[in-house]
Motif scaffolding. Structure first.
Motif, mmCIF file in Angstrom:
data_model
loop_
_atom_site.group_PDB
_atom_site.id
_atom_site.type_symbol
_atom_site.label_atom_id
_atom_site.label_comp_id
_atom_site.label_asym_id
_atom_site.label_seq_id
_atom_site.Cartn_x
_atom_site.Cartn_y
_atom_site.Cartn_z
ATOM 1 N N UNK A 154 0.916 -1.289 0.038
ATOM 2 C CA UNK A 154 -0.019 0.180 0.009
ATOM 3 C C UNK A 154 0.962 1.244 0.034
ATOM 4 N N UNK A 155 0.609 2.214 -0.965
ATOM 5 C CA UNK A 155 1.267 3.580 -0.616
ATOM 6 C C UNK A 155 0.143 4.473 -0.291
ATOM 7 N N UNK A 156 0.599 5.164 0.830
ATOM 8 C CA UNK A 156 -0.388 5.992 1.421
ATOM 9 C C UNK A 156 -0.115 7.577 1.109
ATOM 10 N N UNK A 169 4.249 2.116 2.187
ATOM 11 C CA UNK A 169 5.179 3.139 1.863
ATOM 12 C C UNK A 169 4.405 4.577 1.865
ATOM 13 N N UNK A 170 5.036 5.845 2.560
ATOM 14 C CA UNK A 170 4.325 6.801 2.287
ATOM 15 C C UNK A 170 5.560 8.138 2.420
ATOM 16 N N UNK A 225 5.287 -8.409 11.574
ATOM 17 C CA UNK A 225 6.346 -8.506 10.736
ATOM 18 C C UNK A 225 6.191 -7.711 9.190
ATOM 19 N N UNK A 226 5.273 -7.130 9.187
ATOM 20 C CA UNK A 226 5.343 -6.169 7.889
ATOM 21 C C UNK A 226 6.213 -4.895 8.060
ATOM 22 N N UNK A 227 6.591 -4.379 6.961
ATOM 23 C CA UNK A 227 7.178 -3.210 6.886
ATOM 24 C C UNK A 227 6.656 -1.924 6.304
ATOM 25 N N UNK A 228 7.089 -0.898 7.077
ATOM 26 C CA UNK A 228 6.582 0.503 6.631
ATOM 27 C C UNK A 228 7.871 1.271 6.312
ATOM 28 N N UNK A 229 8.049 1.924 5.196
ATOM 29 C CA UNK A 229 8.915 2.760 4.849
ATOM 30 C C UNK A 229 8.436 4.276 4.690
#
Length: 246
Positions: free
Chosen positions: A107-109, A159-160, A183-187
């Motif tokens: 997902x791109x926020x 990502x945002x 375990x998910x990733x946020x960049x």
């Protein structure tokens, strides 16, 4: 008679202490019935910009940028390939670091016209979608990042680069953590060393507030980047269980 007087003197302290105990109990009951007030201290190095009289006023202000026909023309023509190229470099590095894979649901926020979504698809992350106040099919659907329209634990990667546009940073981060799988990733790409644009709702002066807001995640790394006016990339991994609940 003398004995009666002595008993009267002895009973006065007992009556006094009994009254004191009763008053204390009433006071404690009174306090317990009062509305709870948060004791959380303000987060330093993160300042909310003043001037928004209501949430509707804030949304209206954001839409002025998102719906600007001149900007949308630039985003879909002049900027389109340039931004896709740069986003592709960012995402390829994350793939190299095993923080993003072709099987990730992404997902791109705050994706506007979806250059970052297109970049994800070009690096092989085909199950990708963007979220913005104004939809741009097929890559971007309509939604408010303060209230994501997705179920809990939906995405492997988010990502945002619009954190600075969040009027409520705690809700912005809270929704990311809610919709990320364990375990998910946020960049995030953020501006730390420079002031963001006039549509920004907050100003960030270090990454410490992000570490505090991502209370259900661990910091993986941060680094300097050149991301269209944003200078820092910060990556978090959502914990597989919240230690605070154990």
């Amino acid at each position: 008679m003398k004995e009666t007087i002595n008993q009267s003197k002895l009973s006065k302290p007992k009556t006094f202490f009994l009254s004191l105990i009763i008053l204390s109990l009433f006071f404690l009951i009174f306090l317990s019935l009062q509305p709870h007030k948060s004791m959380q201290k303000p987060i330093s190095d993160l300042k909310i910009r003043p001037g928004y009289t209501s949430y509707d006023n804030y949304i209206h202000h954001q839409l002025q940028k998102t719906t600007n026909p001149n900007l949308r023309k630039i985003w879909t023509s002049t900027d389109w390939h340039r931004k896709i190229r740069v986003f592709t470099q960012f995402f390829n590095r994350l793939k190299h670091e095993k923080l993003l894979t072709n099987s990730s649901k992404a997902l791109c926020v705050g994706a506007r016209v979806g250059q970052e979504v297109e970049a994800l698809k070009r690096v092989g992350v085909n199950d990708s979608v963007g979220l913005d106040l104004v939809p741009y099919p097929p890559n971007v659907i309509k939604g408010d990042f303060h209230h994501q329209p997705f179920d809990d634990e939906t995405f492997d990667f988010e990502f945002s680069n619009v954190f600075d546009h969040a009027l409520y940073p705690d809700k912005f981060v809270g929704e990311i953590q809610r919709t990320l799988k364990p375990g998910g990733i946020c960049a995030l790409h953020v501006a730390v060393s420079r002031r963001s644009d006039k549509y920004s709702a907050n100003d960030l002066y270090s990454i410490e507030p992000l570490k505090e807001l991502f209370d259900g995640s661990d910091l993986v790394r941060s680094r300097k980047v050149d991301g269209f006016g944003l200078d820092t990339e910060v990556v978090f991994r959502k914990r597989k269980f919240d230690v605070k609940n154990y």
